[in-house]
Design an enzyme around this catalytic site. Structure first.
Site, PDB file in Angstrom:
ATOM      1  N   SER A 126       6.152   3.428   2.245  1.00 56.54           N
ATOM      2  CA  SER A 126       5.230   3.224   3.378  1.00 56.54           C
ATOM      3  C   SER A 126       6.016   3.271   4.677  1.00 56.54           C
ATOM      4  O   SER A 126       7.200   2.914   4.705  1.00 56.54           O
ATOM      5  CB  SER A 126       4.567   1.851   3.265  1.00 56.54           C
ATOM      6  OG  SER A 126       3.906   1.540   4.467  1.00 56.54           O
ATOM      7  N   TYR A 167       5.784  -7.000   1.669  1.00 52.52           N
ATOM      8  CA  TYR A 167       5.385  -5.609   1.410  1.00 52.52           C
ATOM      9  C   TYR A 167       6.354  -4.652   2.109  1.00 52.52           C
ATOM     10  O   TYR A 167       6.823  -3.680   1.492  1.00 52.52           O
ATOM     11  CB  TYR A 167       3.949  -5.401   1.907  1.00 52.52           C
ATOM     12  CG  TYR A 167       3.446  -3.980   1.791  1.00 52.52           C
ATOM     13  CD1 TYR A 167       3.028  -3.463   0.564  1.00 52.52           C
ATOM     14  CD2 TYR A 167       3.361  -3.154   2.912  1.00 52.52           C
ATOM     15  CE1 TYR A 167       2.548  -2.166   0.453  1.00 52.52           C
ATOM     16  CE2 TYR A 167       2.876  -1.856   2.815  1.00 52.52           C
ATOM     17  CZ  TYR A 167       2.466  -1.368   1.581  1.00 52.52           C
ATOM     18  OH  TYR A 167       2.003  -0.076   1.490  1.00 52.52           O
ATOM     19  N   ALA A 168       6.655  -4.950   3.371  1.00 53.63           N
ATOM     20  CA  ALA A 168       7.591  -4.079   4.111  1.00 53.63           C
ATOM     21  C   ALA A 168       8.957  -4.076   3.433  1.00 53.63           C
ATOM     22  O   ALA A 168       9.610  -3.029   3.318  1.00 53.63           O
ATOM     23  CB  ALA A 168       7.704  -4.550   5.564  1.00 53.63           C
ATOM     24  N   ALA A 169       9.376  -5.253   2.934  1.00 51.91           N
ATOM     25  CA  ALA A 169      10.680  -5.355   2.250  1.00 51.91           C
ATOM     26  C   ALA A 169      10.661  -4.556   0.941  1.00 51.91           C
ATOM     27  O   ALA A 169      11.617  -3.830   0.624  1.00 51.91           O
ATOM     28  CB  ALA A 169      11.008  -6.822   1.977  1.00 51.91           C
ATOM     29  N   VAL A 214       0.908  -2.540 -13.413  1.00 55.80           N
ATOM     30  CA  VAL A 214       2.312  -2.140 -13.233  1.00 55.80           C
ATOM     31  C   VAL A 214       3.223  -3.335 -12.973  1.00 55.80           C
ATOM     32  O   VAL A 214       4.439  -3.240 -13.171  1.00 55.80           O
ATOM     33  CB  VAL A 214       2.489  -1.068 -12.119  1.00 55.80           C
ATOM     34  CG1 VAL A 214       1.671   0.175 -12.411  1.00 55.80           C
ATOM     35  CG2 VAL A 214       2.184  -1.626 -10.742  1.00 55.80           C
TER      36      VAL A 214
HETATM   37  P1  NAD Z   1      -6.039   1.835  -2.769  1.00 53.71           P
HETATM   38  O1  NAD Z   1      -6.271   0.372  -2.734  1.00 53.71           O
HETATM   39  O2  NAD Z   1      -7.107   2.765  -2.290  1.00 53.71           O
HETATM   40  O3  NAD Z   1      -5.621   2.298  -4.243  1.00 53.71           O
HETATM   41  C1  NAD Z   1      -4.662   1.614  -4.981  1.00 53.71           C
HETATM   42  C2  NAD Z   1      -4.966   1.721  -6.464  1.00 53.71           C
HETATM   43  O4  NAD Z   1      -3.948   0.998  -7.162  1.00 53.71           O
HETATM   44  C3  NAD Z   1      -6.304   1.094  -6.835  1.00 53.71           C
HETATM   45  O5  NAD Z   1      -7.056   1.950  -7.677  1.00 53.71           O
HETATM   46  C4  NAD Z   1      -5.899  -0.197  -7.552  1.00 53.71           C
HETATM   47  O6  NAD Z   1      -6.840  -0.606  -8.542  1.00 53.71           O
HETATM   48  C5  NAD Z   1      -4.563   0.197  -8.147  1.00 53.71           C
HETATM   49  N1  NAD Z   1      -3.734  -0.974  -8.442  1.00 53.71           N
HETATM   50  C6  NAD Z   1      -3.599  -2.109  -7.690  1.00 53.71           C
HETATM   51  N2  NAD Z   1      -2.788  -2.963  -8.320  1.00 53.71           N
HETATM   52  C7  NAD Z   1      -2.402  -2.382  -9.477  1.00 53.71           C
HETATM   53  C8  NAD Z   1      -1.582  -2.795 -10.544  1.00 53.71           C
HETATM   54  N3  NAD Z   1      -1.007  -4.002 -10.565  1.00 53.71           N
HETATM   55  N4  NAD Z   1      -1.387  -1.945 -11.574  1.00 53.71           N
HETATM   56  C9  NAD Z   1      -1.989  -0.734 -11.587  1.00 53.71           C
HETATM   57  N5  NAD Z   1      -2.788  -0.305 -10.606  1.00 53.71           N
HETATM   58  C10 NAD Z   1      -3.000  -1.122  -9.564  1.00 53.71           C
HETATM   59  O7  NAD Z   1      -4.712   2.040  -1.906  1.00 53.71           O
HETATM   60  P2  NAD Z   1      -3.944   3.380  -1.471  1.00 53.71           P
HETATM   61  O8  NAD Z   1      -3.955   3.427   0.004  1.00 53.71           O
HETATM   62  O9  NAD Z   1      -4.416   4.541  -2.239  1.00 53.71           O
HETATM   63  O10 NAD Z   1      -2.471   2.966  -1.919  1.00 53.71           O
HETATM   64  C11 NAD Z   1      -1.707   3.765  -2.807  1.00 53.71           C
HETATM   65  C12 NAD Z   1      -0.236   3.641  -2.419  1.00 53.71           C
HETATM   66  O11 NAD Z   1      -0.061   4.091  -1.080  1.00 53.71           O
HETATM   67  C13 NAD Z   1       0.277   2.206  -2.477  1.00 53.71           C
HETATM   68  O12 NAD Z   1       1.590   2.195  -3.011  1.00 53.71           O
HETATM   69  C14 NAD Z   1       0.317   1.802  -1.025  1.00 53.71           C
HETATM   70  O13 NAD Z   1       1.265   0.797  -0.787  1.00 53.71           O
HETATM   71  C15 NAD Z   1       0.701   3.123  -0.382  1.00 53.71           C
HETATM   72  N6  NAD Z   1       0.432   3.190   1.052  1.00 53.71           N
HETATM   73  C16 NAD Z   1      -0.843   3.103   1.524  1.00 53.71           C
HETATM   74  C17 NAD Z   1      -1.051   3.169   2.888  1.00 53.71           C
HETATM   75  C18 NAD Z   1      -2.417   3.091   3.489  1.00 53.71           C
HETATM   76  O14 NAD Z   1      -2.500   2.988   4.727  1.00 53.71           O
HETATM   77  N7  NAD Z   1      -3.494   3.164   2.741  1.00 53.71           N
HETATM   78  C19 NAD Z   1       0.038   3.310   3.763  1.00 53.71           C
HETATM   79  C20 NAD Z   1       1.311   3.402   3.241  1.00 53.71           C
HETATM   80  C21 NAD Z   1       1.500   3.338   1.876  1.00 53.71           C
END
Ligand code: NAD
Length: 267
Positions: free
Chosen positions: A147, A161-163, A69
């Site tokens: 987030s 990331y926060a930004a 992405v």
């Molecule tokens: P995760 O690491 O389990 O899953 C993320 C997925 O995104 C993975 O399958 C990874 O391969 C894919 N990915 C990474 N970079 C990519 C790229 N450049 N292009 C396409 N795919 C890519 O993490 P998650 O916790 O499931 O995170 C999903 C979303 O939730 C993210 O936007 C993250 O910022 C957000 N989030 C997570 C948390 C947390 O505590 N886990 C908290 C707040 C927000």
């Protein structure tokens, strides 16, 4: 009542980036169980094919494509692949994201760019492409995964990331305002500490290497201060909120960011 859950998203086409794991995969499973067909994109080819196997094994109509992405030149191809496969796009979940720890005094330009390209720039241009399809259809729902780090601010392990996640809240408001007249809703979900592999890097660098904690202990310790049940948010908690925003149950909700944090108010 029994079949209501299975029917809520019947016939809908839902696309999810970062759909191979964590919140994205949980969302694909949830919307699939509610009757949607899913299209997942992920940078990790092996994880993507495993996820597709899992989804089809559950009886969910699923397809997908490898996508980075951060590389916004591929956003149009990603969206046209969805339309080629399923003919339309009803729901787009802008979920792919990641963070690398680098505290405020040490943030480098490279880290800033990497984090912004993935979590903000990529999300913006994919949203723009999804909107083009939905404008033609005169309907759609877009859900951006922000987030708590972007809403609360504070002592984060990654300021860029926060930004980026804070900006995504504002992109949600801006896009919702623009797209309302086309019948398209745009909302965000801001999860707290979710039990996914997202924390693996910070767990290794900060938890294990810096603080000498056991694997997984850093986030488990943090989760003790979460008011509701003193546990981490589960990916299914995020998925059910996304499914609500995807569905007509939220038909007059747009421009909102829903926090799914168990009541956490500080970082
Ligand atoms: P995760 O690491 O389990 O899953 C993320 C997925 O995104 C993975 O399958 C990874 O391969 C894919 N990915 C990474 N970079 C990519 C790229 N450049 N292009 C396409 N795919 C890519 O993490 P998650 O916790 O499931 O995170 C999903 C979303 O939730 C993210 O936007 C993250 O910022 C957000 N989030 C997570 C948390 C947390 O505590 N886990 C908290 C707040 C927000």
């Amino acid at each position: 009542m029994g079949n209501l859950m299975n029917e809520r998203l019947k016939g809908k086409i839902v696309a999810i980036t970062g759909g191979a794991r964590g919140n994205g995969l949980a969302t694909a499973i949830r919307v699939g169980k509610e009757g949607a067909s899913v299209f997942i994109g992920d940078i990790d080819e092996d994880a993507l094919s495993e996820a597709l196997k899992q989804l089809t094994g559950l009886g969910i109509t699923a397809s997908g494509r490898v996508v980075d992405v951060s590389n916004i030149s591929t956003a149009p191809q990603f969206m046209s692949a969805i339309v080629k496969e399923f003919g339309r796009l009803d729901v787009f979940v802008n979920n792919a994201g990641a963070s690398r720890p680098q505290t405020f005094p040490y943030v480098t330009e490279d880290m800033w760019d990497w984090t912004m390209d993935l979590n903000l720039k990529g999300a913006f241009f994919l949203l723009q492409e999804a909107a083009k399809i939905m404008i033609n259809q005169k309907s759609g729902s877009i859900v951006n995964i922000s987030s708590y780090a972007g809403v609360i601010g504070g002592l984060t392990s990654s300021p860029p990331y926060a930004a980026a996640k804070a900006a995504l809240v504002n992109v949600t408001v801006m896009a919702a305002a623009y797209l309302a007249e086309h019948g398209i809703r745009v909302n965000a979900v801001a999860p707290g500490i979710v039990n996914t592999g997202f924390h693996d890097v910070v767990d290794k660098v900060v938890g294990q290497d810096q603080l000498g904690l056991k694997r997984g202990e850093l986030m488990k310790n943090k989760a003790k201060s979460i008011p509701l049940f003193h546990r981490m948010t589960e990916p299914e908690d995020v998925a059910s909120t996304v499914a609500f925003l995807a569905s007509s149950d939220s038909s007059h909700i747009t421009s909102e960011t829903i926090m799914v944090t168990g009541g956490m108010k500080t970082l």
